[in-house]
Design a protein around this motif. Structure first.
Motif, PDB file in Angstrom:
ATOM      1  N   GLY A  38       8.476  -6.468   4.132  1.00  0.00           N
ATOM      2  CA  GLY A  38       7.678  -5.974   4.826  1.00  0.00           C
ATOM      3  C   GLY A  38       7.036  -5.436   6.293  1.00  0.00           C
ATOM      4  N   GLN A  54       1.164  -6.173   4.016  1.00  0.00           N
ATOM      5  CA  GLN A  54       1.533  -7.647   2.743  1.00  0.00           C
ATOM      6  C   GLN A  54       0.723  -6.455   1.542  1.00  0.00           C
ATOM      7  N   THR A  70       1.339  -2.776  -5.862  1.00  0.00           N
ATOM      8  CA  THR A  70       1.845  -2.460  -5.803  1.00  0.00           C
ATOM      9  C   THR A  70       3.223  -2.780  -6.119  1.00  0.00           C
ATOM     10  N   GLY A  71       3.554  -4.161  -6.858  1.00  0.00           N
ATOM     11  CA  GLY A  71       4.432  -5.127  -7.816  1.00  0.00           C
ATOM     12  C   GLY A  71       6.123  -5.233  -6.968  1.00  0.00           C
ATOM     13  N   TYR A  72       5.654  -4.830  -5.293  1.00  0.00           N
ATOM     14  CA  TYR A  72       7.320  -5.188  -5.017  1.00  0.00           C
ATOM     15  C   TYR A  72       6.455  -6.791  -4.158  1.00  0.00           C
ATOM     16  N   ALA A  73       6.124  -7.349  -5.284  1.00  0.00           N
ATOM     17  CA  ALA A  73       5.097  -8.749  -3.831  1.00  0.00           C
ATOM     18  C   ALA A  73       6.577  -8.921  -3.172  1.00  0.00           C
ATOM     19  N   ALA A  74       8.052  -9.347  -3.860  1.00  0.00           N
ATOM     20  CA  ALA A  74       9.067  -9.770  -3.439  1.00  0.00           C
ATOM     21  C   ALA A  74       9.176  -9.293  -1.615  1.00  0.00           C
ATOM     22  N   TRP A  75       8.713  -8.919  -1.293  1.00  0.00           N
ATOM     23  CA  TRP A  75       8.923  -7.455  -0.617  1.00  0.00           C
ATOM     24  C   TRP A  75       8.065  -7.479   0.389  1.00  0.00           C
ATOM     25  N   SER A  76       6.822  -8.425   0.719  1.00  0.00           N
ATOM     26  CA  SER A  76       6.014  -8.613   1.355  1.00  0.00           C
ATOM     27  C   SER A  76       5.879  -8.750   2.881  1.00  0.00           C
ATOM     28  N   LEU A  89       1.774  -4.300  -0.427  1.00  0.00           N
ATOM     29  CA  LEU A  89       3.298  -3.694  -1.083  1.00  0.00           C
ATOM     30  C   LEU A  89       3.226  -5.420  -2.830  1.00  0.00           C
TER      31      LEU A  89
END
Length: 312
Positions: free
Chosen positions: A288, A273, A279-285, A276
């Motif tokens: 994931g 979490q 690295t700029g992918y908070a919406a995918w945490s 993600l």
């Protein structure tokens, strides 16, 4: 050095995020592995721990809810954070005992769906009672003064002191529970009862009391998780359900009934979490952790450290 510092920072933040999952999952795991009881009210115990911790640590202003209509503008007794760490697990332990005696015990021989429905219903009741009495607004949970601010770590540099405290508190509690289960007569009785409860009863050992204590310990861990996790985010009536699903994923990924499995899985989910998010992918945490769970369970349906017995 910057890359190494970034990696270590992600790992430390992952340990902290995973620590909350571990505290919840260890309690869930010992209840599910020992009593074969699916407790969907575990998130409600986390919620109770957070609000009770707020009440003990200080005075919290109220903006809405039934208490405001009764003329009460704040609540709290201001005993401080250490008092909350001591009192909350005791209170939630007692709540766990009452849950086991008056709710769970009647459903041990019932289907899993019945257990899920009754405990999920109980969780909703607790959540909505707190919302009705204290309002639905988020309440800040202040960090203890002795653990606020950053601490200088080698390579990493400044790191939030309380995040490090969460990791330490979790490690101490999990090691204590592991030692209790693995290296004491009480733990041996519980493990034996899990494998063959009929044989244990034939030996003249009553399992009702050890099972009662196991449920209480699992509940107390959820309460502690609410206290240590409270300062990391605002407290509101929804946090129990928000933490419940990752906690169950942690149990299933690690292997039902396996404390060490819950630790490994919780740290994996927390680190993924944070990775993600940073690295700029908070919406995918959130996506994931579900994807990771699906991949692991496709390869090992019994979990990382589970055995075939766990899922039979």
């Amino acid at each position: 050095m910057t890359l190494l510092a970034d990696i270590l920072t992600i790992l430390l933040n992952g340990l902290q995020q995973g620590a909350i999952y571990v505290l919840l999952a260890v309690g869930l795991s010992i209840i599910l592995g020992t009593l074969k009881f699916v407790n969907f009210a575990h998130g409600a115990l986390y919620l109770i721990g957070a609000y009770l911790g707020l009440f003990i640590t200080g005075s919290v202003p109220l903006n809405d809810g039934q208490l405001v209509e009764w003329g009460i503008q704040s609540y709290g007794i201001g005993l401080g954070f250490i008092a909350a760490l001591v009192i909350v697990p005791i209170v939630v332990f007692v709540i766990g005992l009452l849950m086991e005696r008056f709710i769970a015990q009647a459903f041990y021989d019932r289907p899993d769906t019945d257990q899920i429905l009754v405990t999920f219903g109980l969780a909703i009741i607790v959540q909505e009672l707190l919302r009705a009495m204290l309002g639905g607004n988020s309440q800040p949970f202040p960090q203890p003064s002795w653990a606020s601010g950053p601490i200088a770590l080698p390579v990493v540099g400044n790191f939030p002191r309380w995040r490090l405290g969460v990791i330490v508190i979790t490690a101490v509690l999990v090691l204590a529970v592991y030692a209790l289960v693995e290296y004491t007569d009480f733990g041996l009785i519980v493990q034996a009862g899990t494998l063959d409860d009929e044989m244990v009863r034939l030996l003249g050992i009553r399992l009702s009391r050890p099972y009662l204590v196991v449920f209480g310990i699992g509940a107390a861990l959820a309460g502690v998780a609410g206290v240590v996790g409270g300062p990391l985010a605002n407290v509101n009536p929804n946090i129990g359900t928000e933490q419940l699903v990752p906690a169950f994923l942690t149990v299933v990924i690690g292997g039902v009934g396996k404390i060490e499995g819950a630790v490994v899985a919780g740290l994996m989910l927390g680190t993924l979490q944070v990775l993600l998010i940073q690295t700029g992918y908070a919406a995918w945490s959130q996506v994931g952790i579900y994807a990771l769970a699906a991949i692991i369970l496709l390869v090992r349906p019994q979990g990382l450290l589970g055995s075939e017995v766990d899922v039979s």
